[in-house]
Each structure stands twice: as structure tokens, then as C-alpha cells.
Design a protein around this motif. Sequence first.
Motif, mmCIF file in Angstrom:
data_model
loop_
_atom_site.group_PDB
_atom_site.id
_atom_site.type_symbol
_atom_site.label_atom_id
_atom_site.label_comp_id
_atom_site.label_asym_id
_atom_site.label_seq_id
_atom_site.Cartn_x
_atom_site.Cartn_y
_atom_site.Cartn_z
ATOM 1 N N ALA A 34 -9.196 6.974 -0.393
ATOM 2 C CA ALA A 34 -8.092 6.222 -0.987
ATOM 3 C C ALA A 34 -8.254 6.192 -2.501
ATOM 4 N N VAL A 35 -7.139 6.324 -3.200
ATOM 5 C CA VAL A 35 -7.123 6.231 -4.662
ATOM 6 C C VAL A 35 -6.616 4.848 -5.037
ATOM 7 N N LEU A 36 -7.363 4.176 -5.914
ATOM 8 C CA LEU A 36 -7.017 2.807 -6.300
ATOM 9 C C LEU A 36 -6.617 2.723 -7.759
ATOM 10 N N HIS A 37 -5.690 1.820 -8.029
ATOM 11 C CA HIS A 37 -5.331 1.456 -9.395
ATOM 12 C C HIS A 37 -5.114 -0.046 -9.411
ATOM 13 N N ALA A 38 -5.756 -0.727 -10.353
ATOM 14 C CA ALA A 38 -5.670 -2.194 -10.431
ATOM 15 C C ALA A 38 -6.098 -2.835 -9.112
ATOM 16 N N ASN A 39 -7.119 -2.248 -8.498
ATOM 17 C CA ASN A 39 -7.737 -2.762 -7.274
ATOM 18 C C ASN A 39 -6.829 -2.685 -6.045
ATOM 19 N N ARG A 40 -5.781 -1.873 -6.122
ATOM 20 C CA ARG A 40 -4.908 -1.687 -4.966
ATOM 21 C C ARG A 40 -4.752 -0.200 -4.649
ATOM 22 N N VAL A 41 -4.565 0.097 -3.379
ATOM 23 C CA VAL A 41 -4.398 1.481 -2.941
ATOM 24 C C VAL A 41 -3.041 2.011 -3.408
ATOM 25 N N VAL A 42 -3.061 3.149 -4.113
ATOM 26 C CA VAL A 42 -1.809 3.783 -4.529
ATOM 27 C C VAL A 42 -1.547 5.058 -3.733
ATOM 28 N N ALA A 43 -2.570 5.593 -3.078
ATOM 29 C CA ALA A 43 -2.412 6.780 -2.233
ATOM 30 C C ALA A 43 -3.656 6.919 -1.368
ATOM 31 N N CYS A 44 -3.494 7.594 -0.226
ATOM 32 C CA CYS A 44 -4.640 7.834 0.644
ATOM 33 C C CYS A 44 -4.397 9.082 1.478
ATOM 34 N N THR A 45 -5.437 9.610 2.056
ATOM 35 C CA THR A 45 -5.324 10.800 2.889
ATOM 36 C C THR A 45 -4.781 10.423 4.269
ATOM 37 N N PRO A 46 -4.245 11.408 4.991
ATOM 38 C CA PRO A 46 -3.799 11.138 6.371
ATOM 39 C C PRO A 46 -4.906 10.553 7.235
ATOM 40 N N ALA A 47 -6.158 11.000 7.007
ATOM 41 C CA ALA A 47 -7.281 10.479 7.795
ATOM 42 C C ALA A 47 -7.479 8.994 7.548
ATOM 43 N N ALA A 48 -7.323 8.553 6.296
ATOM 44 C CA ALA A 48 -7.447 7.127 5.982
ATOM 45 C C ALA A 48 -6.268 6.350 6.559
ATOM 46 N N ARG A 49 -5.081 6.950 6.477
ATOM 47 C CA ARG A 49 -3.895 6.284 6.998
ATOM 48 C C ARG A 49 -3.991 6.079 8.508
ATOM 49 N N ALA A 50 -4.607 7.036 9.202
ATOM 50 C CA ALA A 50 -4.773 6.921 10.651
ATOM 51 C C ALA A 50 -5.672 5.749 11.023
ATOM 52 N N ASN A 51 -6.479 5.279 10.071
ATOM 53 C CA ASN A 51 -7.368 4.136 10.299
ATOM 54 C C ASN A 51 -6.806 2.842 9.730
ATOM 55 N N GLY A 52 -5.504 2.822 9.397
ATOM 56 C CA GLY A 52 -4.864 1.585 8.974
ATOM 57 C C GLY A 52 -4.762 1.372 7.488
ATOM 58 N N VAL A 53 -5.228 2.328 6.671
ATOM 59 C CA VAL A 53 -5.125 2.185 5.215
ATOM 60 C C VAL A 53 -3.702 2.531 4.785
ATOM 61 N N GLN A 54 -3.154 1.756 3.877
ATOM 62 C CA GLN A 54 -1.813 2.020 3.373
ATOM 63 C C GLN A 54 -1.680 1.544 1.935
ATOM 64 N N ARG A 55 -0.636 2.024 1.274
ATOM 65 C CA ARG A 55 -0.397 1.652 -0.124
ATOM 66 C C ARG A 55 -0.249 0.149 -0.250
ATOM 67 N N GLY A 56 -0.776 -0.380 -1.354
ATOM 68 C CA GLY A 56 -0.629 -1.802 -1.640
ATOM 69 C C GLY A 56 -1.787 -2.659 -1.185
ATOM 70 N N LEU A 57 -2.636 -2.121 -0.295
ATOM 71 C CA LEU A 57 -3.785 -2.906 0.171
ATOM 72 C C LEU A 57 -4.800 -3.087 -0.943
ATOM 73 N N ARG A 58 -5.457 -4.227 -0.952
ATOM 74 C CA ARG A 58 -6.575 -4.418 -1.864
ATOM 75 C C ARG A 58 -7.784 -3.655 -1.351
ATOM 76 N N ARG A 59 -8.707 -3.374 -2.278
ATOM 77 C CA ARG A 59 -9.879 -2.575 -1.927
ATOM 78 C C ARG A 59 -10.615 -3.131 -0.705
#
Length: 353
Positions: A34-59
Motif C-alpha cells: 500500500a502507498v500512503l500519503h498523510a498516513n492514509r492509503v492512496v493506492a494498493c495492489t490487488p493482493a492487498a485489496r483482496a485482504n481488505g485494504v482500501q483507499r482512505g484507510l489509516r496505516r
Amino acid sequence: MNGGADDQPQRIAVVWCPDWPVRALGVGIDEPVAVLHANRVVACTPAARANGVQRGLRRREAQSRCPGLEVVGRDLTAEAREFEAVVGAVTSLAPLIEVTRPGRCAVPTRGPSRYFGGDEALIGELVSRVLEALGADGAEIPEGRSPSETRDLVRVGIADGDFAAGLAARSPEGALVIPAGESREFLASMGLGPLEMPELIDVLSRLGVRTLGEVASMSRRDLLGRFGQVGVAAHRLASGLEVTPPDVRVPPPGLEVVGVVDPPAESVDQVAFVAKGLAEQFAAQLDERGLACVRVAIEAETEHGEIDTRLWRHEGSLTAAMLVERVRWQLDGWLTGARAQGRGPKGEPGPKV
């Protein structure tokens, strides 16, 4: 309220590369990153998304959802540099390209669609050339790629206006043409999120307004009275129009600032130093006229006469600092590509600007 015939937006093709902040770093799509900016996710790989990671989440929340998640900071310069390959591919088909941000660009379709035999044919050409450019840059494009794998790399939407075309590019199909005059119908069932106007969306939601179609059916005058120009902008977007209607007044004299680097600069930092002064001068001219810049052309020329021009758009107002930032992005991508192709003067690392 669709406006008069003179208020119709032009046909636009939006080229969007999903998860570009991740892909620009050369990260494998099968790795949970996951790529973070200002401590929030701005993008992530499909593998991370499959595990529940999405844009806007805090680290912390992203890492709790995906324990093996690798977190990296955002690098806008790298994103712009790597996106130059995509920009070059699109420019080969439609020279009037406008870069909104690294990972997304747009072009008017009128000429290119006629040349290639229609919007559907143009989409095919755009997808093909962008995939080729990404493959040349080492992107992971499996042999015999499936439609879903293609959608992971590039998506294209064509519609009336940039807003509808951008949402068409984000459709599940990955390549979608909205027929002329049907952008409002295409947008009608969508939620309010694409407006990216948090305060307005919050109030409208509490009033029971849930879709863009409902916004479009509201009185523009009432929205203006309640929310000001933000309400009018939301109504226009929901109606399939541009935020700002065509201005039929005589335009003011063109604003232009030019700087010559003598001797020619060998690094982006040297040019950026000159660009800072030019950007501040440009901003001062705008202030004098009570204007704001949302679209700008940046042109650079090497000592050998090579010219690189890009159009940059920003939905807000481009400040002097933002202008310098875009000069850096553009030159870094251009000069890196030139050096990779061995186009620099003999005995030198690359062209001088």
C-alpha cells in the motif's frame, strides 16, 4: 436542465491506469503493498485489496486488516516520470493530451475517432498502445492476458465531458463508450461520491438525496441559493456538463512567461529554480486580473531544438508551487526517457534544457 446547444461538452477520452502510485514503484501486483500519503492509503495492489485494504484507510487499520502489508510513502516524482511512457503512447494517437495527474490523462476524441473509424476503434487503439508502452517499461503483462488483467493495467472511457468519461473509465468493463448525449443518463444511478465535495455530499445525504440523477433533477437556482457555486458545479456535473460553461466573451490577452537558461541546464533542479521565478511572475499576473489558473501549458526546449509541451489541469487553482511541481514532473519524465533512448549529446548523460 441540460443547457443550450452551445453548452454541450466535447467528446473526451480518459485514459486511467489503476493503482498508478503502486505501479510506478515497480511493485508486483501479487505482493500486498500500500502507498500512503498523510498516513492514509492512496493506492494498493490487488493482493492487498483482496485482504481488505482500501483507499482512505489509516496505516494502522490497513496493517491490521493485512498483517503482511508492506507500506511505502508516495513518490509523485516517480509517478510522473514513469507515466511519461503512457503519455507518449497516447500522444502518438491524439496530440492534444491533457494530464490531470500521473496515472490519468484525457484527450478530445473528435479527430482521432474519425481517423480510426469511431469511438470503439479509438478505445482499442488507446488500450493497445498503452499496454505496449507499459510492457516496454517492464510492467507485468502476462502472455495471453485476460480482459481482467488488461483492466488492471489500463482503462479507457469516452463520453461527453471529462467527468463522465472518467467514470466510464472506472466502469467494470474497463473500456466503455457512452453515446453522445447520454452522459446524464449514464450518471443518473451513481452515488454522490464521484463529486468529491464532502461538505455538500454530507448535507445532501441528510436531505435524502442519494444519486447524481436526483441532483440533476433539482433546481439549479435552489442549489445556487443554498450552496453557492459549489451547488451549481455539482448540478452541472450530475447533468453531464462541464463545471464551467463555455465563455462567449472576448478572452483576455494570453498570459505567458518565458525563461531562458544560459548556459543550458543539465539537471531538472536547475530548470526548477528558473521555473520558480516564472511561476511566481505568472501568479502575480493572474492576481492582478483577479483570475485563477486551472489549466496550463508548459513547454520546454533543449539546446538542440527538441520541444516538449504538456497541458496540465487541476480542479482547484494551480498555485506557483504547483506549477513548479508540474515542471519537475514533466522534465523528469521527458529527460529520463530521452536518456534511456540514448538521445543525449555525445559524452553527456542526456539533453540540456
